[in-house]
Write a protein that holds these residues in place. Structure first.
Motif, mmCIF file in Angstrom:
data_model
loop_
_atom_site.group_PDB
_atom_site.id
_atom_site.type_symbol
_atom_site.label_atom_id
_atom_site.label_comp_id
_atom_site.label_asym_id
_atom_site.label_seq_id
_atom_site.Cartn_x
_atom_site.Cartn_y
_atom_site.Cartn_z
ATOM 1 N N PHE A 111 -28.712 -44.832 -9.529
ATOM 2 C CA PHE A 111 -28.598 -46.094 -10.266
ATOM 3 C C PHE A 111 -29.265 -47.208 -9.464
ATOM 4 C CE2 PHE A 111 -24.558 -43.781 -11.350
ATOM 5 C CZ PHE A 111 -24.976 -43.372 -12.605
ATOM 6 N N GLU A 115 -30.747 -51.814 -12.939
ATOM 7 C CA GLU A 115 -29.756 -51.527 -13.970
ATOM 8 C C GLU A 115 -28.614 -52.535 -13.991
ATOM 9 O OE1 GLU A 115 -28.738 -46.995 -14.428
ATOM 10 O OE2 GLU A 115 -30.485 -47.331 -13.174
ATOM 11 N N ILE A 166 -27.420 -46.003 -23.488
ATOM 12 C CA ILE A 166 -28.133 -46.274 -22.236
ATOM 13 C C ILE A 166 -28.518 -44.971 -21.549
ATOM 14 C CG2 ILE A 166 -27.944 -47.258 -19.915
ATOM 15 C CD1 ILE A 166 -25.907 -49.287 -21.158
ATOM 16 N N TYR A 167 -27.544 -44.087 -21.414
ATOM 17 C CA TYR A 167 -27.755 -42.814 -20.715
ATOM 18 C C TYR A 167 -27.832 -41.702 -21.767
ATOM 19 C CZ TYR A 167 -26.702 -45.673 -16.713
ATOM 20 O OH TYR A 167 -26.730 -46.672 -15.770
ATOM 21 N N ILE A 172 -33.551 -42.864 -17.886
ATOM 22 C CA ILE A 172 -34.161 -44.089 -17.391
ATOM 23 C C ILE A 172 -35.131 -43.792 -16.258
ATOM 24 C CG2 ILE A 172 -33.671 -46.288 -16.204
ATOM 25 C CD1 ILE A 172 -31.049 -46.396 -17.735
#
Length: 220
Positions: A111, A115, A166-167, A172
């Motif tokens: 991460f 983010e 998002i995930y 990402i």
């Protein structure tokens, strides 16, 4: 103690069904699965979504908390055989295997700082504002029953769809591909981290116990 795990997909079930059934012979274990026939020693719950979501482990915990009104200890199915069931938790804290600092590996590799804006927007959906730099991982979550469980469930539901968006199946970054290959919702620890902050739930690891770990003796 009530235990829970999830085991979904033929490959995962083939690999871990035996160790899960062995664990269930000695412990009360609920298994969220898409093949209930493979877990004869367990209490099974059918997984019905057409895509795998890591977030469903949270819903599993919440549903059991609501039904039994006592602590639920969730352990990922590939870790379950190593969990030390002699551990007796007597306080009202949430326990996890480690509390990660987002500024250091391995979390800093997964991460990135970029983010932070996305996560702040996610947290704002439940009225939470924070700049804390820690993260509650999800392979082991021992969640206490809480007097505000109904509100906690509502907030987890609010967080689910945006977090799964998002995930999702398109990661990402490359370091998340091993999770996105399996499904969606693989940042579910963000939701847990948000909830414990909003409801002031103390988070601990297992270092206070005799072996200073969640693992059985001899497996450290």
């Amino acid at each position: 103690m009530i235990y829970a795990t999830m085991c979904i997909g033929s490959d995962w079930i083939s690999k871990y069904k035996d160790s899960i059934n062995r664990f269930a012979k000695q412990n009360k274990l609920f298994v969220l699965t898409d093949d209930e026939t493979s877990f004869e020693n367990c209490e099974t719950i059918s997984y019905t979504r057409n895509i795998f979501s890591y977030y469903e482990k949270i819903n599993l915990i919440l549903n059991l908390l609501k039904k039994y009104k006592q602590r639920i200890t969730y352990v990922d199915s590939d870790w379950l055989q190593y969990y030390d069931t002699k551990i007796k938790i007597t306080d009202e804290s949430l326990y996890t295997y480690e509390i990660f600092n987002l500024n250091y590996p391995p979390l800093s590799d997964l991460f990135k700082k970029t983010e932070s804006k996305i996560i702040k927007e996610l947290y704002s959906k439940i009225g939470l504002t924070t700049d804390d730099d820690w993260y509650v991982p999800e392979a082991i979550i021992s969640f206490p029953y809480h007097k505000e469980l109904s509100e906690i469930i509502k907030d987890f539901k609010i967080l689910q769809e945006p977090l799964e968006n998002i995930y999702n199946k398109t990661p990402i970054r490359e370091t998340l591909e091993r999770y996105s290959d399996a499904g969606i919702g693989y940042g579910e620890g963000w939701a847990i981290t948000a909830i414990v902050q909003k409801y002031n739930i103390v988070v601990k690891d297992f270092t206070e116990f005799p072996n200073k770990t969640w693992r059985k003796i001899g497996l450290i």
